[in-house]
Enzyme design. Structure first.
Site, mmCIF file in Angstrom:
data_model
loop_
_atom_site.group_PDB
_atom_site.id
_atom_site.type_symbol
_atom_site.label_atom_id
_atom_site.label_comp_id
_atom_site.label_asym_id
_atom_site.label_seq_id
_atom_site.Cartn_x
_atom_site.Cartn_y
_atom_site.Cartn_z
ATOM 1 N N PRO A 131 0.810 -1.217 0.000
ATOM 2 C CA PRO A 131 0.000 0.000 0.000
ATOM 3 C C PRO A 131 0.847 1.272 0.000
ATOM 4 O O PRO A 131 1.846 1.368 0.716
ATOM 5 C CB PRO A 131 -0.810 -0.115 1.296
ATOM 6 C CG PRO A 131 -0.857 -1.583 1.588
ATOM 7 C CD PRO A 131 0.452 -2.123 1.115
ATOM 8 N N CYS A 132 0.429 2.222 -0.816
ATOM 9 C CA CYS A 132 1.061 3.547 -0.793
ATOM 10 C C CYS A 132 0.562 4.333 0.417
ATOM 11 O O CYS A 132 1.342 4.952 1.138
ATOM 12 C CB CYS A 132 0.751 4.303 -2.076
ATOM 13 S SG CYS A 132 1.466 3.538 -3.542
ATOM 14 N N LEU A 133 -0.739 4.311 0.645
ATOM 15 C CA LEU A 133 -1.292 4.887 1.871
ATOM 16 C C LEU A 133 -0.923 3.981 3.032
ATOM 17 O O LEU A 133 -1.199 2.785 3.008
ATOM 18 C CB LEU A 133 -2.813 5.002 1.763
ATOM 19 C CG LEU A 133 -3.574 5.327 3.054
ATOM 20 C CD1 LEU A 133 -3.198 6.704 3.591
ATOM 21 C CD2 LEU A 133 -5.078 5.208 2.827
ATOM 22 N N ARG A 152 3.668 6.596 1.760
ATOM 23 C CA ARG A 152 5.096 6.354 1.518
ATOM 24 C C ARG A 152 5.463 6.812 0.104
ATOM 25 O O ARG A 152 6.592 7.234 -0.163
ATOM 26 C CB ARG A 152 5.437 4.871 1.692
ATOM 27 C CG ARG A 152 4.733 3.984 0.682
ATOM 28 C CD ARG A 152 5.240 2.562 0.636
ATOM 29 N NE ARG A 152 4.527 1.845 -0.419
ATOM 30 C CZ ARG A 152 4.875 1.830 -1.692
ATOM 31 N NH1 ARG A 152 5.941 2.488 -2.107
ATOM 32 N NH2 ARG A 152 4.174 1.164 -2.583
ATOM 33 N N SER A 153 4.506 6.711 -0.819
ATOM 34 C CA SER A 153 4.727 6.995 -2.232
ATOM 35 C C SER A 153 3.420 7.501 -2.814
ATOM 36 O O SER A 153 2.361 6.923 -2.557
ATOM 37 C CB SER A 153 5.173 5.722 -2.951
ATOM 38 O OG SER A 153 5.243 5.910 -4.344
#
Length: 209
Positions: A131-133, A152-153
């Site tokens: 997960p980005c979140l 993170r991204s």
């Protein structure tokens, strides 16, 4: 270097980020070999999250945005994706973390413990798609709801705009169930970037912005 951006609306936040990345971003090649322009540790404060303005230059003008907004509150992952945010937040860990946050805030409006996460350190360290979140956190002060998220991204060319509207829906849900009003959103992206294949599109956006 961290960058702090305060804007009135989600749309203004996104447009400001597109401009800053295209003008100030450093070129970074990621794990897949994709070239990006990147800013590190961008912190957006959105002071009027209720502003629904969608600029003409946004690629999200159809029902996709409404569908995406609902996905962050949907616990099901019936399509079998590697992950969905709604599933991670509301079912994956065998607990509805959002409803648990609501319960904590209703029990103690001053709580600093209303936090929901998506990362599974055991499983996610075995795979490429994670997960980005990573986290959403909530505070109530003076009967008003403040929400902070951490990515993170974050792909500003394709995902930041709908991400912010989707996260806002989570805030609305928490506000409704705590009898408060969402008045402030803070979005922290450790890596805020635009992929090379979106550079021309973003340059066109800036010509209109």
């Amino acid at each position: 270097m961290a960058k702090f951006i305060r804007t009135n609306s989600i749309s203004q936040a996104w447009l400001t980020c597109v401009k800053k990345i295209m003008q100030e971003g450093h070129e970074v090649t990621d794990e897949r070999g994709s070239l990006t322009k990147e800013l590190q540790n961008v912190i957006l404060e959105i002071t009027n999250p209720n502003d629904n303005t969608i600029p003409e230059c946004s690629p999200w003008h159809d029902d996709r945005l409404e569908t995406y907004k609902k996905e962050l509150l949907d616990p099901d992952n019936e399509q079998g994706f590697v992950y969905t945010y709604g599933n991670r937040l509301r079912q994956y860990f065998k607990i509805d973390q959002i409803d648990t946050c609501i319960e904590k805030l209703n029990n103690c409006p001053q709580s600093r413990r209303a936090i929901a996460i998506t990362i599974d350190p055991i499983q996610d360290n075995k795979v490429d798609e994670i997960p980005c979140l990573q986290e959403i956190a909530f505070l109530i002060r003076d009967n008003q709801l403040y929400m902070t998220d951490f990515f993170r991204s974050n792909d500003c060319g394709g995902a930041t705009f709908p991400n912010l509207f989707g996260i806002r829906e989570v805030g609305y849900y928490v506000a409704k169930n705590t009898d408060t009003e969402l008045v402030n959103m803070v979005h922290h992206a450790m890596s805020l970037h635009i992929y090379e294949h979106d550079w021309d599109k973003c340059r066109e956006i800036l010509r209109k912005y």
